[in-house]
Motif scaffolding. Structure first.
Motif, PDB file in Angstrom:
ATOM      1  N   ASP A  68       0.831  -1.207   0.000  1.00  0.00           N
ATOM      2  CA  ASP A  68       0.000   0.000   0.000  1.00  0.00           C
ATOM      3  C   ASP A  68       0.871   1.264   0.000  1.00  0.00           C
ATOM      4  OD1 ASP A  68      -2.224  -1.577   0.029  1.00  0.00           O
ATOM      5  OD2 ASP A  68      -2.528  -1.449   2.207  1.00  0.00           O
ATOM      6  N   TYR A  69       1.920   1.273   0.811  1.00  0.00           N
ATOM      7  CA  TYR A  69       2.790   2.467   0.889  1.00  0.00           C
ATOM      8  C   TYR A  69       3.483   2.719  -0.457  1.00  0.00           C
ATOM      9  CZ  TYR A  69       6.338   5.779   2.418  1.00  0.00           C
ATOM     10  OH  TYR A  69       7.113   6.908   2.546  1.00  0.00           O
ATOM     11  N   ILE A  70       3.951   1.662  -1.119  1.00  0.00           N
ATOM     12  CA  ILE A  70       4.611   1.825  -2.416  1.00  0.00           C
ATOM     13  C   ILE A  70       3.628   2.361  -3.447  1.00  0.00           C
ATOM     14  CG2 ILE A  70       5.705   0.574  -4.335  1.00  0.00           C
ATOM     15  CD1 ILE A  70       6.938  -1.305  -2.268  1.00  0.00           C
ATOM     16  N   ASN A  71       2.411   1.825  -3.501  1.00  0.00           N
ATOM     17  CA  ASN A  71       1.410   2.278  -4.471  1.00  0.00           C
ATOM     18  C   ASN A  71       1.052   3.746  -4.254  1.00  0.00           C
ATOM     19  OD1 ASN A  71       1.263  -0.238  -5.713  1.00  0.00           O
ATOM     20  ND2 ASN A  71      -0.335  -0.979  -4.309  1.00  0.00           N
ATOM     21  N   GLN A  72       0.928   4.149  -2.996  1.00  0.00           N
ATOM     22  CA  GLN A  72       0.523   5.527  -2.702  1.00  0.00           C
ATOM     23  C   GLN A  72       1.618   6.543  -3.054  1.00  0.00           C
ATOM     24  OE1 GLN A  72      -0.498   5.455   1.446  1.00  0.00           O
ATOM     25  NE2 GLN A  72      -2.222   4.038   1.164  1.00  0.00           N
TER      26      GLN A  72
ATOM     27  N   SER B  47       0.453  -1.128 -10.360  1.00  0.00           N
ATOM     28  CA  SER B  47       0.540  -1.208  -8.897  1.00  0.00           C
ATOM     29  C   SER B  47       1.010  -2.604  -8.487  1.00  0.00           C
ATOM     30  CB  SER B  47      -0.815  -0.895  -8.277  1.00  0.00           C
ATOM     31  OG  SER B  47      -1.783  -1.859  -8.672  1.00  0.00           O
ATOM     32  N   VAL B  48       1.255  -2.768  -7.175  1.00  0.00           N
ATOM     33  CA  VAL B  48       1.726  -4.063  -6.672  1.00  0.00           C
ATOM     34  C   VAL B  48       0.799  -4.532  -5.542  1.00  0.00           C
ATOM     35  CG1 VAL B  48       4.162  -3.653  -7.237  1.00  0.00           C
ATOM     36  CG2 VAL B  48       3.286  -2.934  -5.013  1.00  0.00           C
ATOM     37  N   ARG B  49       0.829  -5.887  -5.355  1.00  0.00           N
ATOM     38  CA  ARG B  49       0.129  -6.450  -4.212  1.00  0.00           C
ATOM     39  C   ARG B  49       1.070  -7.412  -3.496  1.00  0.00           C
ATOM     40  NH1 ARG B  49      -4.231 -10.889  -6.553  1.00  0.00           N
ATOM     41  NH2 ARG B  49      -2.702 -12.266  -7.569  1.00  0.00           N
ATOM     42  N   ALA B  50       0.831  -7.642  -2.203  1.00  0.00           N
ATOM     43  CA  ALA B  50       1.710  -8.479  -1.389  1.00  0.00           C
ATOM     44  C   ALA B  50       1.437  -9.949  -1.633  1.00  0.00           C
ATOM     45  CB  ALA B  50       1.515  -8.144   0.090  1.00  0.00           C
ATOM     46  N   LEU B  51       2.517 -10.736  -1.597  1.00  0.00           N
ATOM     47  CA  LEU B  51       2.447 -12.193  -1.677  1.00  0.00           C
ATOM     48  C   LEU B  51       2.966 -12.755  -0.345  1.00  0.00           C
ATOM     49  CD1 LEU B  51       3.879 -12.751  -5.289  1.00  0.00           C
ATOM     50  CD2 LEU B  51       1.479 -12.756  -4.575  1.00  0.00           C
ATOM     51  N   PRO B  52       2.704 -14.028  -0.077  1.00  0.00           N
ATOM     52  CA  PRO B  52       3.214 -14.620   1.167  1.00  0.00           C
ATOM     53  C   PRO B  52       4.743 -14.499   1.247  1.00  0.00           C
ATOM     54  CG  PRO B  52       1.586 -16.060   0.197  1.00  0.00           C
ATOM     55  CD  PRO B  52       1.865 -14.996  -0.832  1.00  0.00           C
ATOM     56  N   ALA B  53       5.268 -14.158   2.440  1.00  0.00           N
ATOM     57  CA  ALA B  53       6.709 -13.983   2.637  1.00  0.00           C
ATOM     58  C   ALA B  53       7.104 -14.529   3.993  1.00  0.00           C
ATOM     59  CB  ALA B  53       7.067 -12.503   2.538  1.00  0.00           C
ATOM     60  N   ASP B  54       8.399 -14.739   4.194  1.00  0.00           N
ATOM     61  CA  ASP B  54       8.887 -15.146   5.510  1.00  0.00           C
ATOM     62  C   ASP B  54       9.917 -14.106   5.982  1.00  0.00           C
ATOM     63  OD1 ASP B  54      11.182 -15.639   4.072  1.00  0.00           O
ATOM     64  OD2 ASP B  54      10.926 -17.810   4.065  1.00  0.00           O
TER      65      ASP B  54
ATOM     66  N   LEU C 299      14.208  10.143   3.517  1.00  0.00           N
ATOM     67  CA  LEU C 299      12.851  10.279   4.047  1.00  0.00           C
ATOM     68  C   LEU C 299      11.993   9.065   3.664  1.00  0.00           C
ATOM     69  CD1 LEU C 299      10.564  11.924   5.377  1.00  0.00           C
ATOM     70  CD2 LEU C 299      10.188  13.022   3.150  1.00  0.00           C
ATOM     71  N   PHE C 300      11.939   8.753   2.366  1.00  0.00           N
ATOM     72  CA  PHE C 300      11.091   7.646   1.913  1.00  0.00           C
ATOM     73  C   PHE C 300      11.704   6.283   2.268  1.00  0.00           C
ATOM     74  CE2 PHE C 300       9.489  11.092  -0.744  1.00  0.00           C
ATOM     75  CZ  PHE C 300       8.131  10.899  -0.645  1.00  0.00           C
ATOM     76  N   GLY C 301      13.033   6.175   2.230  1.00  0.00           N
ATOM     77  CA  GLY C 301      13.672   4.916   2.604  1.00  0.00           C
ATOM     78  C   GLY C 301      13.459   4.598   4.073  1.00  0.00           C
TER      79      GLY C 301
END
Length: 618
Positions: A326-330, A361-368, A391-393
């Motif tokens: 969500d943060y990356i898309n915004q 845009s992107v969406r999250a996938l399962p991660a560890d 700032l953004f990093g």
């Protein structure tokens, strides 16, 4: 009360109840009279002790003389100079010869006391045959002439015998005017007193200066002028330093300059620096090497901690990265200004924790945890020192940290703490990060080794220097050694600035400039950097050294020093050629004899005064 001695000298402010024996002893000891002045019968002594008490004259308001007063004064001035140059001259010779004969008869000739009594006899002889002015205008004119003649030293280029014989009588005429002022002073002046004190504050300052100078690593020996900062004494020392008798003063000046230089050498040596004298590049390499070793050591510890956590199975915990997507898309519209946003998006897709949709845009996938840590590490490496990227990093890492909060075991948490510490010390502040990283796409370092000292210390803020110091001190022995080199380079910078001129002394040593030294020290001291770099104790020593150099090389405002000698040569030519030749008419052998005798007495006095200036006693 005021007391007039038999020889006419007035002592002011004598305490009530002082006995005549005390007054006689004080007058002889102070050089105001001789024992012979009081060997004139008890009745006269009784008169002087009981009958000469005077009321202190009230200060007179100064009144500017009119044109008529000035004309009358000019006449009286000419008469005083005429009688001083003729009758006063013979009186001086007669009184001096009489005094010399009496001292020789008594077996005291050649002693300092005898010389003083002969001088007093000569002065009294001149006074008897010199007209004393009565008007205010003539007194002011003669006072100005007398003050000017007091400043005239012997000058090269004037024929022997021309000037020396006449000068004492003219000065005596001016002294007679000053004696007349003592009876009814028009201006404030210092009088002889019986035990008066100048005040504790004034008395303490010479002691403070002496203590400061002797407490330096290499003690500095002050002259009387440097110790007291008395304008007249400093003017005397600076002027006589150029004269034929000024060799001891010149030697002391060179000695002081050498003492200052030795203090610099000692301060550099005390830092423990080994390569600072080789130049800023050597110091820069030491700093970069120490930081690099510290950074590499921190990275090795972090990798080992993560490997340990992974082997324990603590990096397999699932992580939901929806908030990161969500943060990356915004914020993608800002990607042109903050490249780290594109890096996070592309690296997430590469690691398989993000998926790009048709609209970009992107969406999250399962991660560890393991994959998420790899993404976070890539973001951290890309941030750099650009403010927008930072700032953004920083926000991207914060979103990830929230997503992984509470996950993993203690080993993972230890590994994460080490990674954060590594970032804070070596990657998060430009003053350190720029020394460790290279220009993007090139092998060139962001800061060359030769520029490390300039950019980090001379151009650095107090906060940045403090941070660099802390990082070096926590980077092991090499880091502490590197900081010693920084201290040594700081001292070398101060020395180079202070001795940057071309002037040298007779031994070839560079002359230390007080103005340049003060500028170099103040440049570092005005915002506290001197204390941060050198430490409070060594920084104070540097300040003391700066202050002592001011004592030695500078004079208080208004101190009159004749630097060219032109005025003295003109006065010498006019006075001797005019007055001696046209007023006295004395044969040349007589004038020469008087000149030699007067010069001998004057040289003895001058040598004694120079020795006194070099003495450690006040």
């Amino acid at each position: 009360m005021d007391i007039e001695l038999p020889n006419g000298v007035v002592i002011k402010d004598v305490p009530e109840g002082t006995s005549k024996e005390q007054i006689i002893q004080k007058a002889i000891k102070s050089g105001l009279a001789t024992a012979e002045d009081f060997q004139m019968g008890s009745a006269l002594v009784e008169d002087f002790s009981l009958g000469q008490q005077q009321q202190v004259a009230q200060p007179m308001r100064y009144k500017s003389p009119s044109m008529g007063d000035k004309l009358v004064g000019a006449g009286e001035t000419a008469l005083t100079l005429l009688t001083g140059a003729t009758g006063g001259l013979f009186g001086t010779v007669g009184g001096g010869l009489t005094g010399a004969y009496e001292e020789a008869q008594a077996g005291r000739f050649g002693t300092p006391e005898a010389a003083k009594r002969i001088e007093q006899r000569a002065a009294l002889g001149a006074q008897r045959f010199t007209y004393e002015p009565r008007t205010q205008a003539s007194q002011e004119q003669l006072q100005s002439i007398g003050s000017l003649l007091q400043m005239v030293p012997p000058q090269p280029g004037i024929a022997p015998g021309m000037f020396s014989a006449q000068r004492p009588t003219l000065r005596q005429g001016a002294n007679i005017v000053r004696n007349a002022f003592e009876e009814a002073p028009m201006l404030s002046r210092v009088e002889p007193t019986m035990g008066a004190s100048a005040g504790a504050a004034a008395a303490s300052m010479p002691l403070v200066r002496e203590t400061t100078a002797t407490a330096l690593p290499v003690p500095v020996t002050l002259t009387r002028g440097a110790r007291t900062r008395d304008a007249a004494q400093l003017a005397f020392e600076k002027e006589q330093m150029k004269g034929p008798l000024g060799a001891p003063l010149r030697e002391r000046s060179e000695q002081n300059n050498l003492e200052i230089l030795k203090n610099f050498d000692t301060l550099i040596e005390e830092t423990g620096a080994q390569v600072a004298q080789a130049g800023p590049a050597a110091t820069g390499n030491k700093v970069i090497d120490a930081l690099s070793q510290g950074w590499n050591g921190a990275k090795a510890k972090t990798r080992a901690a993560y490997t340990k956590a992974e082997n324990a199975g603590e990096l397999q915990a699932p992580v939901a990265l929806d908030s990161l997507a969500d943060y990356i898309n915004q914020n993608m519209p800002e990607a042109s200004l903050a490249p780290v946003l594109n890096l996070a998006k592309n690296k997430g897709i590469q690691l398989g924790v993000l998926e790009q949709l048709e609209d970009g845009s992107v969406r999250a996938l399962p991660a560890d945890l393991k994959t998420t840590e790899l993404l976070r590490r890539a973001i951290g490496k890309t941030i750099g020192t650009d403010p927008t990227n930072q700032l953004f990093g920083g926000k991207l890492k914060e979103v990830i940290d929230i997503s992984t909060e509470g996950l993993g075991g203690d080993l993972y948490k230890d590994a994460r703490a080490l990674r954060n510490q590594q970032a804070r010390k070596f990657e998060g502040r430009a003053i350190v990060a720029n020394l460790l990283t290279k220009v993007k796409g090139k092998d060139d370092p962001k800061v060359e080794a030769s520029q490390v000292f300039q950019k980090s210390i001379l151009n650095g803020s107090p906060e940045e220097i403090t941070f660099l110091k802390r990082v070096l001190f926590t980077s092991g022995k090499d880091g502490q050694t590197a900081w010693n080199e920084v201290q040594g380079s700081t001292m070398k910078h101060i020395v180079d600035e202070a001795t940057g001129g071309i002037a040298t002394d007779s031994m070839g040593n560079r002359i230390v400039s007080p103005a340049k030294l003060n500028s170099a020290i103040q440049g570092l001291d005005k915002n506290g950097r001197l204390d941060i770099v050198l430490g409070k104790q060594k920084a104070q020593t540097v300040r003391d050294l700066n202050e002592v150099l001011q004592y030695i090389q500078t004079v208080p405002p208004g101190t009159l020093i004749n630097s060219s000698g032109t005025a003295g040569m003109l006065m010498a030519a006019i006075t001797e050629a005019g007055l001696t030749g046209y007023l006295t008419g004395l044969p040349v052998p007589v004038i020469s004899g008087i000149r030699v005798a007067n010069q001998y007495v004057k040289d003895r006095k001058l040598k004694a005064r120079i020795e006194n200036a070099l003495s450690k006693k006040d």
